[in-house]
Write a protein that holds these residues in place. Structure first.
Motif, PDB file in Angstrom:
ATOM      1  N   TYR A 274       0.837  -1.213   0.000  1.00  0.00           N
ATOM      2  CA  TYR A 274       0.000   0.000   0.000  1.00  0.00           C
ATOM      3  C   TYR A 274       0.867   1.257   0.000  1.00  0.00           C
ATOM      4  O   TYR A 274       0.656   2.178  -0.808  1.00  0.00           O
ATOM      5  CB  TYR A 274      -0.916  -0.016   1.223  1.00  0.00           C
TER       6      TYR A 274
ATOM      7  N   LEU B 229       1.427   4.087  -2.898  1.00  0.00           N
ATOM      8  CA  LEU B 229       1.250   5.522  -2.637  1.00  0.00           C
ATOM      9  C   LEU B 229       2.327   6.340  -3.345  1.00  0.00           C
ATOM     10  O   LEU B 229       2.028   7.315  -4.041  1.00  0.00           O
ATOM     11  CB  LEU B 229       1.334   5.807  -1.129  1.00  0.00           C
TER      12      LEU B 229
ATOM     13  N   SER C  20       2.496  11.543  -0.508  1.00  0.00           N
ATOM     14  CA  SER C  20       2.528  10.207   0.099  1.00  0.00           C
ATOM     15  C   SER C  20       2.577  10.218   1.622  1.00  0.00           C
ATOM     16  O   SER C  20       2.584   9.166   2.252  1.00  0.00           O
ATOM     17  CB  SER C  20       3.740   9.431  -0.428  1.00  0.00           C
TER      18      SER C  20
ATOM     19  N   ILE D  60       1.863  10.205   5.511  1.00  0.00           N
ATOM     20  CA  ILE D  60       0.824   9.623   6.366  1.00  0.00           C
ATOM     21  C   ILE D  60       1.088  10.073   7.796  1.00  0.00           C
ATOM     22  O   ILE D  60       2.220  10.045   8.265  1.00  0.00           O
ATOM     23  CB  ILE D  60       0.823   8.086   6.309  1.00  0.00           C
TER      24      ILE D  60
ATOM     25  N   ARG E 294      -4.514   7.609  -2.422  1.00  0.00           N
ATOM     26  CA  ARG E 294      -4.806   6.722  -1.289  1.00  0.00           C
ATOM     27  C   ARG E 294      -5.923   5.746  -1.620  1.00  0.00           C
ATOM     28  O   ARG E 294      -5.876   4.575  -1.228  1.00  0.00           O
ATOM     29  CB  ARG E 294      -5.158   7.561  -0.042  1.00  0.00           C
TER      30      ARG E 294
ATOM     31  N   SER F  54      -4.508   3.125  -4.013  1.00  0.00           N
ATOM     32  CA  SER F  54      -3.603   2.227  -3.282  1.00  0.00           C
ATOM     33  C   SER F  54      -4.367   1.296  -2.350  1.00  0.00           C
ATOM     34  O   SER F  54      -3.921   0.177  -2.075  1.00  0.00           O
ATOM     35  CB  SER F  54      -2.590   3.047  -2.475  1.00  0.00           C
ATOM     36  N   SER F  55      -5.532   1.751  -1.863  1.00  0.00           N
ATOM     37  CA  SER F  55      -6.302   0.953  -0.887  1.00  0.00           C
ATOM     38  C   SER F  55      -6.883  -0.319  -1.495  1.00  0.00           C
ATOM     39  O   SER F  55      -7.366  -1.198  -0.756  1.00  0.00           O
ATOM     40  CB  SER F  55      -7.441   1.800  -0.293  1.00  0.00           C
TER      41      SER F  55
ATOM     42  N   SER G 292      -9.205   5.430   3.112  1.00  0.00           N
ATOM     43  CA  SER G 292      -8.436   6.375   2.289  1.00  0.00           C
ATOM     44  C   SER G 292      -8.556   7.787   2.831  1.00  0.00           C
ATOM     45  O   SER G 292      -7.559   8.526   2.913  1.00  0.00           O
ATOM     46  CB  SER G 292      -8.937   6.347   0.839  1.00  0.00           C
TER      47      SER G 292
ATOM     48  N   HIS H 101      -6.500   8.590   5.938  1.00  0.00           N
ATOM     49  CA  HIS H 101      -5.067   8.785   5.681  1.00  0.00           C
ATOM     50  C   HIS H 101      -4.799  10.067   4.881  1.00  0.00           C
ATOM     51  O   HIS H 101      -3.640  10.356   4.573  1.00  0.00           O
ATOM     52  CB  HIS H 101      -4.502   7.593   4.893  1.00  0.00           C
ATOM     53  N   SER H 102      -5.862  10.797   4.554  1.00  0.00           N
ATOM     54  CA  SER H 102      -5.717  11.990   3.701  1.00  0.00           C
ATOM     55  C   SER H 102      -5.633  13.280   4.507  1.00  0.00           C
ATOM     56  O   SER H 102      -5.965  14.354   3.996  1.00  0.00           O
ATOM     57  CB  SER H 102      -6.895  12.073   2.718  1.00  0.00           C
TER      58      SER H 102
END
Length: 383
Positions: A85, A89, A111, A113, A303, A306-307, A323, A326-327
């Motif tokens: 993942y 990203l 990218s 997080i 995200r 990638s999820s 997603s 994580h944004s």
């Protein structure tokens, strides 16, 4: 200046409750308004110093959310999927940077997080949501990598890609190896002498606040060590927090106790200072607003794409929520943007676009998460 900071410190949580948003974006907005009307001077030495200390303390608190014991106990399948993942990203971020002809450093920014605002979601949803627990576990892994990359990028910006940079990075990895060895050594020592934990940080009868004193000692010693080694101070502060979380988990309320002071005083000054640096006149530049919206769109999109690595674990709704959670790397995004501007890796236009985007993505992500959750709970109740 003191009167203005005091007013913002007092009013921001009430305004945040009123508009149903985290306090940090409100503090940035109020700081921007105060800066616009010249009630705050972002170049004031004392104000700047307090903001820097607030930022380091914020990184320290971010570290207290990373318990290495939990990280090492991650299921192998989750760890592998999490690594894929994070790799995805960076891959998608690089593609979007090429498509929109942005500076290469945006690859790292897209990218990033951070688990800071994920903690706020736990307060809202509890610890029973599968997507949220997964977001935290993968987020810890991602934040650890983000902090390491932040340190490397800071060194590259400061020294350039020359011999000094190679020395700095070599020193960083030697330092990380030594820290890893110390962690292992301390783990063995505490295994043989578990009573030492309670001596350093008592669980009962702590009249002298030894838990806070020990934590602050570790924090300041690590910051001082970073100064001596000429490494990124934020990374040292983060490692100090990881140390607290990993070895003193017996005092489960300690991170909350440390956060109470930080979020009540030191950290808000950092956010207020960031806001005071933001020039409101840029809001009337249509191109900058569009750039900010583009940044938010890319960060959420990479995200979500990638999820899909978690398609067997999470439903579509859960992947969307995962997603969005994580944004919101608000603090890390502003931190790396500040460094990039300081070393002229980006222009002022991009800096203000990134600061504005960091605010928009918190509002958008939080708003959509709340809307989806309420919509599904309402449909579930109706059913």
């Amino acid at each position: 200046m003191i009167f203005t900071i005091a007013t913002i410190l007092f009013t921001s949580p009430y305004i945040a409750s009123l508009v149903k948003l985290p306090t940090a974006p409100i503090e940035i907005v109020l700081g921007a308004i105060a800066g616009y009307f010249a009630f705050l001077n972002p170049n004031d030495e004392i104000f700047t110093l307090m903001a820097e200390v607030g930022f380091f303390y914020l990184m320290f608190l971010a570290g207290t959310e990373v318990n290495l014991n939990i990280l090492f106990k991650l299921e192998k399948d989750i760890f592998i999927k999490g690594s894929i993942y994070i790799t995805a990203l960076y891959t998608f971020s690089m593609i979007f940077v090429k498509i929109f002809s942005l500076p290469f450093i945006f690859t790292f920014m897209f990218s990033l997080i951070s688990v800071g605002l994920i903690m706020a979601l736990f307060k809202e949803f509890g610890k029973d949501e599968k997507w949220l627990n997964l977001a935290m576990n993968i987020g810890v892994l991602g934040e650890l990598l983000s902090i390491i990359l932040l340190t490397i990028v800071a060194s590259a910006l400061e020294n350039g890609l020359n011999e000094e940079f190679v020395k700095s990075i070599t020193l960083l990895f030697v330092f990380m190896a030594v820290i890893f060895f110390i962690f292992k050594l301390v783990k063995v020592i505490f295994w043989w002498h578990p009573e030492w934990k309670n001596f350093l940080i008592p669980t009962k009868g702590d009249k002298d606040e030894k838990d806070i004193r020990t934590s602050m000692t570790i924090f300041f010693l690590m910051v001082a060590l970073m100064f001596i080694l000429h490494l990124e101070i934020a990374f040292g502060a983060f490692i100090a927090g990881v140390f607290i979380a990993t070895f003193f988990e017996h005092k489960e309320h300690l991170p909350h106790k440390l956060a109470t002071f930080g979020f009540g005083f030191m950290i808000p000054i950092f956010f207020i200072h960031i806001g005071s640096m933001f020039e409101l006149r840029y809001l009337f530049i249509q191109k900058l607003v569009l750039e900010s919206i583009l940044i938010v769109f890319v960060m959420i999109t990479v995200r979500f794409l990638s999820s899909f690595v978690f398609h067997k674990i999470l439903t579509l709704k859960e992947r969307i929520l995962f997603s969005l959670s994580h944004s919101m790397p608000l603090t890390l995004l502003i931190a790396i943007a500040t460094l990039a501007l300081q070393y002229k890796a980006i222009i002022e236009f991009h800096y203000y676009a990134l600061v504005l985007a960091s605010l928009i993505e918190v509002i958008v992500s939080m708003g959509i998460i709340m809307f989806i959750s309420k919509a599904y709970s309402s449909s579930g109740t109706a059913t």
